[in-house]
Write a protein that holds these residues in place. Structure first.
Motif, PDB file in Angstrom:
ATOM      1  N   LYS A   1       9.597  11.793  -3.018  1.00 54.30           N
ATOM      2  CA  LYS A   1      10.527  10.559  -3.474  1.00 54.30           C
ATOM      3  C   LYS A   1      11.692  10.775  -4.536  1.00 54.30           C
ATOM      4  O   LYS A   1      11.677  10.059  -4.975  1.00 54.30           O
ATOM      5  CB  LYS A   1       9.141   9.970  -4.005  1.00 54.30           C
ATOM      6  CG  LYS A   1       8.833   8.298  -3.741  1.00 54.30           C
ATOM      7  CD  LYS A   1       9.633   7.753  -2.050  1.00 54.30           C
ATOM      8  CE  LYS A   1       9.444   6.493  -2.827  1.00 54.30           C
ATOM      9  NZ  LYS A   1       9.530   5.535  -1.252  1.00 54.30           N
TER      10      LYS A   1
ATOM     11  N   ASN B   1      14.674   9.193  -4.682  1.00 55.90           N
ATOM     12  CA  ASN B   1      15.295   8.031  -4.811  1.00 55.90           C
ATOM     13  C   ASN B   1      16.439   8.225  -5.921  1.00 55.90           C
ATOM     14  O   ASN B   1      17.473   7.757  -6.290  1.00 55.90           O
ATOM     15  CB  ASN B   1      14.431   7.178  -6.101  1.00 55.90           C
ATOM     16  CG  ASN B   1      13.164   6.947  -5.233  1.00 55.90           C
ATOM     17  OD1 ASN B   1      13.076   6.206  -4.512  1.00 55.90           O
ATOM     18  ND2 ASN B   1      11.815   7.294  -6.083  1.00 55.90           N
TER      19      ASN B   1
ATOM     20  N   LYS C   1      19.020   9.200  -3.282  1.00 58.59           N
ATOM     21  CA  LYS C   1      19.760   7.605  -3.274  1.00 58.59           C
ATOM     22  C   LYS C   1      20.848   6.847  -3.610  1.00 58.59           C
ATOM     23  O   LYS C   1      21.370   6.366  -3.500  1.00 58.59           O
ATOM     24  CB  LYS C   1      19.221   6.406  -2.963  1.00 58.59           C
ATOM     25  CG  LYS C   1      18.860   5.008  -2.553  1.00 58.59           C
ATOM     26  CD  LYS C   1      17.440   4.532  -2.028  1.00 58.59           C
ATOM     27  CE  LYS C   1      16.075   4.280  -2.634  1.00 58.59           C
ATOM     28  NZ  LYS C   1      15.022   3.636  -1.793  1.00 58.59           N
TER      29      LYS C   1
ATOM     30  N   ASP D   1      20.225  -1.197   0.088  1.00 57.22           N
ATOM     31  CA  ASP D   1      18.931  -0.300   0.125  1.00 57.22           C
ATOM     32  C   ASP D   1      18.429  -0.293   2.217  1.00 57.22           C
ATOM     33  O   ASP D   1      17.817   0.375   1.997  1.00 57.22           O
ATOM     34  CB  ASP D   1      17.605  -1.486  -0.557  1.00 57.22           C
ATOM     35  CG  ASP D   1      18.628  -0.967  -2.141  1.00 57.22           C
ATOM     36  OD1 ASP D   1      18.660   0.272  -2.842  1.00 57.22           O
ATOM     37  OD2 ASP D   1      17.822  -1.645  -3.499  1.00 57.22           O
ATOM     38  N   ASP D   2      18.749  -1.388   2.799  1.00 53.68           N
ATOM     39  CA  ASP D   2      18.074  -1.459   3.703  1.00 53.68           C
ATOM     40  C   ASP D   2      18.259  -0.004   4.390  1.00 53.68           C
ATOM     41  O   ASP D   2      18.171   0.236   5.671  1.00 53.68           O
ATOM     42  CB  ASP D   2      18.553  -2.888   4.166  1.00 53.68           C
ATOM     43  CG  ASP D   2      17.899  -3.705   3.905  1.00 53.68           C
ATOM     44  OD1 ASP D   2      16.787  -3.840   3.430  1.00 53.68           O
ATOM     45  OD2 ASP D   2      18.355  -4.783   4.264  1.00 53.68           O
TER      46      ASP D   2
ATOM     47  N   VAL E   1      16.904   2.368   3.039  1.00 56.09           N
ATOM     48  CA  VAL E   1      15.238   3.218   3.986  1.00 56.09           C
ATOM     49  C   VAL E   1      15.651   2.896   5.145  1.00 56.09           C
ATOM     50  O   VAL E   1      13.962   3.807   5.378  1.00 56.09           O
ATOM     51  CB  VAL E   1      14.463   0.832   3.400  1.00 56.09           C
ATOM     52  CG1 VAL E   1      14.324   1.671   3.747  1.00 56.09           C
ATOM     53  CG2 VAL E   1      14.636   0.967   2.429  1.00 56.09           C
TER      54      VAL E   1
ATOM     55  N   GLU F   1      15.594   7.053   4.832  1.00 57.05           N
ATOM     56  CA  GLU F   1      14.201   8.102   4.638  1.00 57.05           C
ATOM     57  C   GLU F   1      13.048   7.492   6.019  1.00 57.05           C
ATOM     58  O   GLU F   1      12.342   8.330   6.175  1.00 57.05           O
ATOM     59  CB  GLU F   1      13.806   6.613   4.105  1.00 57.05           C
ATOM     60  CG  GLU F   1      12.591   6.583   2.995  1.00 57.05           C
ATOM     61  CD  GLU F   1      12.124   6.367   1.723  1.00 57.05           C
ATOM     62  OE1 GLU F   1      11.763   7.158   1.615  1.00 57.05           O
ATOM     63  OE2 GLU F   1      12.912   5.352   1.043  1.00 57.05           O
TER      64      GLU F   1
END
Length: 61
Positions: A7, A11, A14, A26-27, A30, A33
Motif C-alpha cells: 500500500k 501511494n 500514485k 484519484d478516481d 483507484v 488499484e
C-alpha cells in the motif's frame, strides 16, 4: 511483501504519477488499484497461492 508495504509503495507511485500527469484524478488511480486487486484475487483462486506469494512471483517476472 506485506499489504502495508504494498500500500505504501502504491501511494508513492500514485503520487509520482499524479505529479507527472496532473490531469489524472484519484478516481482514475483507484480504478487501476481495483483492477490489480481483482487480478490478484483471480490468480489466488486459480493457483491456490497466497497474495504474498503471488506478489513476490510477479515482482520476479
Amino acid at each position: 511483501m506485506s499489504d502495508l508495504k504494498l500500500k505504501g509503495t502504491w501511494n508513492e507511485l500514485k503520487g509520482k504519477v499524479k505529479q507527472a500527469y496532473g490531469d489524472l484524478t484519484d478516481d482514475d488511480l483507484v480504478r487501476e488499484e481495483g483492477k490489480d486487486d481483482e487480478m490478484l484475487g483471480k490468480l489466488q483462486q486459480k493457483t491456490g497461492k497466497s497474495r504474498d506469494e503471488l506478489v513476490d512471483w510477479l515482482n520476479k517476472l
